[in-house]
Scaffold this motif. Structure first.
Motif, PDB file in Angstrom:
ATOM      1  N   LYS A  19      -9.285  -6.208  12.911  1.00 20.85           N
ATOM      2  CA  LYS A  19     -10.209  -7.273  12.520  1.00 20.85           C
ATOM      3  C   LYS A  19     -10.242  -7.352  11.000  1.00 20.85           C
ATOM      4  N   ILE A  20     -10.022  -8.545  10.482  1.00 22.32           N
ATOM      5  CA  ILE A  20     -10.043  -8.760   9.032  1.00 22.32           C
ATOM      6  C   ILE A  20     -11.487  -9.011   8.605  1.00 22.32           C
ATOM      7  N   LEU A  21     -12.052  -8.062   7.836  1.00 28.48           N
ATOM      8  CA  LEU A  21     -13.431  -8.183   7.366  1.00 28.48           C
ATOM      9  C   LEU A  21     -13.511  -9.004   6.090  1.00 28.48           C
ATOM     10  N   GLN A  22     -12.509  -8.834   5.242  1.00 33.08           N
ATOM     11  CA  GLN A  22     -12.474  -9.594   3.985  1.00 33.08           C
ATOM     12  C   GLN A  22     -11.024  -9.973   3.723  1.00 33.08           C
ATOM     13  N   PRO A  23     -10.682 -11.233   3.888  1.00 29.22           N
ATOM     14  CA  PRO A  23      -9.286 -11.632   3.695  1.00 29.22           C
ATOM     15  C   PRO A  23      -8.830 -11.345   2.267  1.00 29.22           C
ATOM     16  N   ALA A  24      -7.529 -11.190   2.138  1.00 33.66           N
ATOM     17  CA  ALA A  24      -6.969 -11.062   0.796  1.00 33.66           C
ATOM     18  C   ALA A  24      -7.214 -12.352   0.022  1.00 33.66           C
ATOM     19  N   VAL A  25      -7.407 -12.220  -1.263  1.00 35.24           N
ATOM     20  CA  VAL A  25      -7.624 -13.401  -2.103  1.00 35.24           C
ATOM     21  C   VAL A  25      -6.401 -14.305  -2.022  1.00 35.24           C
ATOM     22  N   ALA A  26      -6.622 -15.565  -1.688  1.00 36.62           N
ATOM     23  CA  ALA A  26      -5.506 -16.497  -1.517  1.00 36.62           C
ATOM     24  C   ALA A  26      -4.678 -16.603  -2.787  1.00 36.62           C
ATOM     25  N   ASP A  27      -5.339 -16.668  -3.925  1.00 36.37           N
ATOM     26  CA  ASP A  27      -4.649 -16.721  -5.217  1.00 36.37           C
ATOM     27  C   ASP A  27      -4.999 -15.452  -5.980  1.00 36.37           C
ATOM     28  N   PRO A  28      -4.118 -14.444  -5.971  1.00 39.35           N
ATOM     29  CA  PRO A  28      -4.457 -13.194  -6.651  1.00 39.35           C
ATOM     30  C   PRO A  28      -4.684 -13.376  -8.152  1.00 39.35           C
ATOM     31  N   PHE A  29      -4.187 -14.467  -8.725  1.00 38.99           N
ATOM     32  CA  PHE A  29      -4.389 -14.702 -10.150  1.00 38.99           C
ATOM     33  C   PHE A  29      -5.787 -15.239 -10.452  1.00 38.99           C
ATOM     34  N   SER A  30      -6.589 -15.410  -9.401  1.00 41.95           N
ATOM     35  CA  SER A  30      -7.989 -15.771  -9.623  1.00 41.95           C
ATOM     36  C   SER A  30      -8.884 -14.537  -9.733  1.00 41.95           C
ATOM     37  N   LEU A  31      -8.296 -13.326  -9.589  1.00 45.55           N
ATOM     38  CA  LEU A  31      -9.073 -12.097  -9.740  1.00 45.55           C
ATOM     39  C   LEU A  31      -9.587 -11.968 -11.168  1.00 45.55           C
ATOM     40  N   PRO A  32     -10.695 -11.219 -11.373  1.00 44.97           N
ATOM     41  CA  PRO A  32     -11.188 -11.007 -12.741  1.00 44.97           C
ATOM     42  C   PRO A  32     -10.131 -10.309 -13.600  1.00 44.97           C
ATOM     43  N   LEU A  33     -10.074 -10.670 -14.854  1.00 44.11           N
ATOM     44  CA  LEU A  33      -9.097 -10.096 -15.772  1.00 44.11           C
ATOM     45  C   LEU A  33      -9.561  -8.722 -16.241  1.00 44.11           C
ATOM     46  N   SER A  34      -8.679  -7.709 -16.128  1.00 42.70           N
ATOM     47  CA  SER A  34      -8.962  -6.350 -16.584  1.00 42.70           C
ATOM     48  C   SER A  34      -8.067  -6.022 -17.774  1.00 42.70           C
ATOM     49  N   SER A  35      -8.526  -5.108 -18.623  1.00 37.82           N
ATOM     50  CA  SER A  35      -7.699  -4.661 -19.744  1.00 37.82           C
ATOM     51  C   SER A  35      -6.691  -3.632 -19.251  1.00 37.82           C
ATOM     52  N   ILE A  36      -5.577  -3.507 -19.961  1.00 37.49           N
ATOM     53  CA  ILE A  36      -4.561  -2.516 -19.592  1.00 37.49           C
ATOM     54  C   ILE A  36      -5.142  -1.110 -19.651  1.00 37.49           C
ATOM     55  N   ARG A  37      -5.956  -0.830 -20.651  1.00 34.57           N
ATOM     56  CA  ARG A  37      -6.506   0.522 -20.800  1.00 34.57           C
ATOM     57  C   ARG A  37      -7.433   0.885 -19.647  1.00 34.57           C
ATOM     58  N   SER A  38      -8.076  -0.094 -19.002  1.00 34.82           N
ATOM     59  CA  SER A  38      -9.038   0.205 -17.941  1.00 34.82           C
ATOM     60  C   SER A  38      -8.371   0.568 -16.619  1.00 34.82           C
ATOM     61  N   VAL A  39      -7.058   0.355 -16.509  1.00 36.06           N
ATOM     62  CA  VAL A  39      -6.368   0.640 -15.252  1.00 36.06           C
ATOM     63  C   VAL A  39      -6.450   2.135 -14.942  1.00 36.06           C
ATOM     64  N   LEU A  40      -6.939   2.469 -13.762  1.00 35.94           N
ATOM     65  CA  LEU A  40      -7.094   3.844 -13.264  1.00 35.94           C
ATOM     66  C   LEU A  40      -8.111   4.659 -14.052  1.00 35.94           C
ATOM     67  N   GLN A  41      -8.982   4.001 -14.816  1.00 36.22           N
ATOM     68  CA  GLN A  41     -10.080   4.738 -15.413  1.00 36.22           C
ATOM     69  C   GLN A  41     -11.188   4.937 -14.381  1.00 36.22           C
ATOM     70  N   PHE A  42     -12.204   5.693 -14.749  1.00 38.52           N
ATOM     71  CA  PHE A  42     -13.305   6.009 -13.835  1.00 38.52           C
ATOM     72  C   PHE A  42     -13.912   4.726 -13.265  1.00 38.52           C
ATOM     73  N   GLY A  43     -14.201   4.768 -11.943  1.00 35.39           N
ATOM     74  CA  GLY A  43     -14.788   3.610 -11.287  1.00 35.39           C
ATOM     75  C   GLY A  43     -13.776   2.553 -10.919  1.00 35.39           C
ATOM     76  N   ARG A  44     -12.498   2.923 -10.819  1.00 31.53           N
ATOM     77  CA  ARG A  44     -11.440   1.949 -10.534  1.00 31.53           C
ATOM     78  C   ARG A  44     -11.632   1.328  -9.156  1.00 31.53           C
ATOM     79  N   THR A  45     -11.126   0.138  -8.988  1.00 29.35           N
ATOM     80  CA  THR A  45     -11.199  -0.554  -7.710  1.00 29.35           C
ATOM     81  C   THR A  45     -10.095  -0.084  -6.783  1.00 29.35           C
TER      82      THR A  45
END
Length: 660
Positions: free
Chosen positions: A224-250
């Protein structure tokens, strides 16, 4: 490595059935049969789990990927059933008789009679989290998990295509096998939040100890799909390169933006923004000019040292914004100011100066080994088909100013050990000083100068001769050491990962002309983590060195061996065809386990599993061969370890398994 229990148990089922029948013939016919799955699972390992009579009524919860094998569950527990000639389906209520068998992890039922009584409701699926799966308590039970789909791929199990999902359920990932190959599913599942119901299956070692869990899902209706994948992944919020894999990562994909500093079309590119760089792995063949601004979407993963984005999607959003390379000192790239190694410029565009001490070609790629302030590093010129190497005339001793991507190399403990510079084109090289060479004119001038100074020089000759010999020996030894460190693994003294893959690529290229068969072996030491956990990492190093020596001794001098990573080794064997491949692979397999390894005051026996990919003509790349061998290694692990499996289930080869 993930192991599907239903793929392993049947390999021993015929033996279990023979033992069960032999034991039953000697048992009292008056002994009442076990009447519930819980009673069978409560049996102790060993002879008490073999040959006891069983009569159970339960609901079929899954039909495994192996023929004549399924799972049932009653009010007490779930259990694996083997050797059934009766066709059953999920939801069937069955009455079965048979004998108990030991299984590889938990007791099983070896069925002699299965009768379908009708259909019934499936047992309720218990909602679990990652911690609930540890220890195998949920083995063979219907469970429910919820998480984010990270990867979707396909797998052929006994001739049937099946869909494989890697699901992040918080605290860890589990691998999910959809037995109907995702029939009826539509849309993109990657990055979707889903809920699944299926049968829990266990991963275990040769001592019947639990090491992991997965999920066997009979039908896509159980997803069962509870939350579909975002149709346009480029509509995701913009993150900085340095924040990738920092504490609290998604747990979901992230979107970043940066300026392209390097591209290997169809494989990866590098982005840089605000003093931070990142490698984006992507199959996109979109031609991007360095300096263009792009957006990238992908899943954050650990790279060799810094994070990378995998399964990336790219789009160009801006024009030329060239990045100014950072001028660096080679001796400061791996800076150790305190307790931690500080690597400031990993994955960034840099510029540095050095002297060429070696020049070589590997699979059409020019590589220079350079030294600067005592630090040795490789400079790699990208392969460009049809273009001559305009810098081929660089001489040893030339002083260069190079501009490229700084890529940090790490050891097995993930600590930085060295770095390389990836050039974008020959234009990234500036020759500051050409290495000297002798000419007739130079010799004439030098002879005249030496003749006029011969009297004074004679006094110094005897004193300098010893000094010159000493310095020459030091330089030669240093160059040899630098060359060895750049191409070999420090622990095992075998070729390192980059070098052995480059050697494989050279063999693949040469084989296209000679049509010479060869094989690629990936050798993985079984249960190496438990050796480290039990005896300590120094003992693990002893085992790695000893096994590396044994593997090297088992192959010919014309073959190639290197450390692929961790406890894995990559071997390339030439001239493999017919029965010679089986003999050669069995020789490698036996080399590891033929005698115990001495650790302080005790001896341990180490085994290995081997995945083999055979090349016998046709277009192929090193990546394809390694992937094929890795898939075969996965099957070797899945089928009990200490064995050889061939890639793509090649019917011309048979699996090899060493007896215990």
């Amino acid at each position: 490595m993930w192991i599907v229990l239903s793929m392993l148990v049947p390999m021993a089922s015929s033996t279990a059935q023979t033992q069960a029948q032999s034991t039953l013939a000697q048992a009292s016919e008056t002994s009442p049969p076990l009447s519930s799955a819980g009673q069978v699972r409560a049996l102790a390992s060993g002879h008490k789990a073999i040959g006891g009579r069983v009569h159970i009524v339960g609901i079929v919860t899954a039909v495994s990927g192996y023929p004549r094998s399924f799972f049932i569950q009653d009010s007490t527990a779930g259990i694996d059933v083997e050797q059934s000639d009766t066709e059953v389906h999920v939801g069937d209520r069955v009455d079965l008789s048979g004998f108990t068998g030991p299984g590889h992890f938990a007791p099983i039922v070896v069925a002699t009679r299965v009768k379908v009584l009708g259909t019934g409701p499936l047992p309720p699926a218990r909602r679990v989290v990652h911690a609930d799966l540890m220890g195998g308590e949920q083995d063979s039970q219907r469970i429910e998990v919820e998480g984010v789909v990270r990867v979707v791929s396909s797998l052929t199990v006994y001739g049937r295509p099946e869909l494989v999902l890697i699901l992040d359920i918080g605290g860890g990932t589990v691998r999910v096998l959809l037995l109907d190959n995702g029939k009826g599913l539509s849309g993109n599942l990657v990055d979707a939040t889903v809920r699944l119901q299926g049968v829990c299956i266990s991963d275990f070692n040769e001592r019947r100890q639990f090491v992991g869990a997965g999920l066997l899902v009979p039908s896509s209706n159980d997803l069962k799909i509870l939350q579909p994948a975002v149709a346009d992944p480029f509509s995701l919020p913009l993150s900085s390169i340095r924040s990738v894999l920092q504490f609290g990562r998604t747990r979901h994909r992230v979107r970043i933006s940066g300026v392209v500093t390097y591209q290997d079309s169809g494989h990866f590119l590098y982005l840089q923004e605000a003093g931070d760089g990142i490698r984006v792995q992507t199959s996109s063949t979109l031609k991007i000019i360095p300096g263009q601004r792009v957006e990238a979407v992908g899943f954050p993963l650990m790279g060799d040292y810094s994070p990378v984005l995998s399964d990336g999607y790219i789009r160009v959003i801006g024009g030329q914004q060239p990045v100014t390379p950072a001028a660096i000192d080679a001796s400061k790239v791996l800076d150790r100011p305190g307790e931690f190694t500080h690597v400031e410029f990993d994955q960034q565009l840099v510029q540095l100066q050095g002297k060429v001490i070696e020049s070589r070609m590997q699979v059409g790629q020019r590589i220079w080994t350079m030294v600067s302030n005592g630090s040795v590093f490789d400079v790699l010129l990208p392969r460009t088909p049809g273009r001559a190497d305009s810098k081929e005339d660089l001489r040893i001793g030339s002083v260069l100013l190079v501009t490229g991507i700084c890529a940090v190399n790490v050891g097995f403990d993930r600590n930085p050990t060295s770095f390389s510079i990836l050039l974008r084109s020959p234009r990234d090289i500036v020759v500051l000083k050409t290495g000297s060479w002798w000419t007739a004119g130079h010799l004439l001038v030098l002879s005249a100068a030496l003749f006029s100074a011969i009297v004074l020089a004679a006094i110094w000759v005897s004193m300098l001769r010893v000094r010159v010999r000493q310095q020459t020996r030091i330089i030669v030894e240093s160059e040899q050491k630098f060359r060895f460190l750049a191409t070999h693994d420090g622990l095992t003294q075998l070729l390192n990962r980059n070098t052995v893959i480059a050697e494989l690529a050279a063999i693949v290229e040469a084989a296209k002309d000679r049509s010479a068969d060869f094989g690629v072996l990936i050798v993985d030491l079984d249960h190496f983590k438990s050796i480290n956990d039990t005896y300590g990492h120094p003992a693990g190093d002893v085992v790695l060195r000893e096994c590396a020596g044994r593997l090297a001794a088992s192959i010919r001098k014309s073959d190639v061996i290197g450390r692929y990573g961790g406890e894995e080794f990559l071997i390339v064997l030439s001239g493999l065809k017919g029965t010679t491949s089986s003999e050669a692979c069995e020789r490698v397999l036996r080399a590891v386990s033929e005698s115990p390894i001495l650790l302080a005051d005790r001896e341990i026996t180490v085994t290995c599993s081997i995945g083999v990919a055979i090349w016998s003509g046709g277009p192929v790349t090193p990546e394809h061969l390694i992937a094929d061998a890795d898939q075969a290694l996965y099957r070797a692990k899945a089928r009990g370890r200490n064995r050889v499996e061939y890639g793509a289930e090649d019917p011309s080869h048979v699996s090899l398994e060493l007896s215990a």
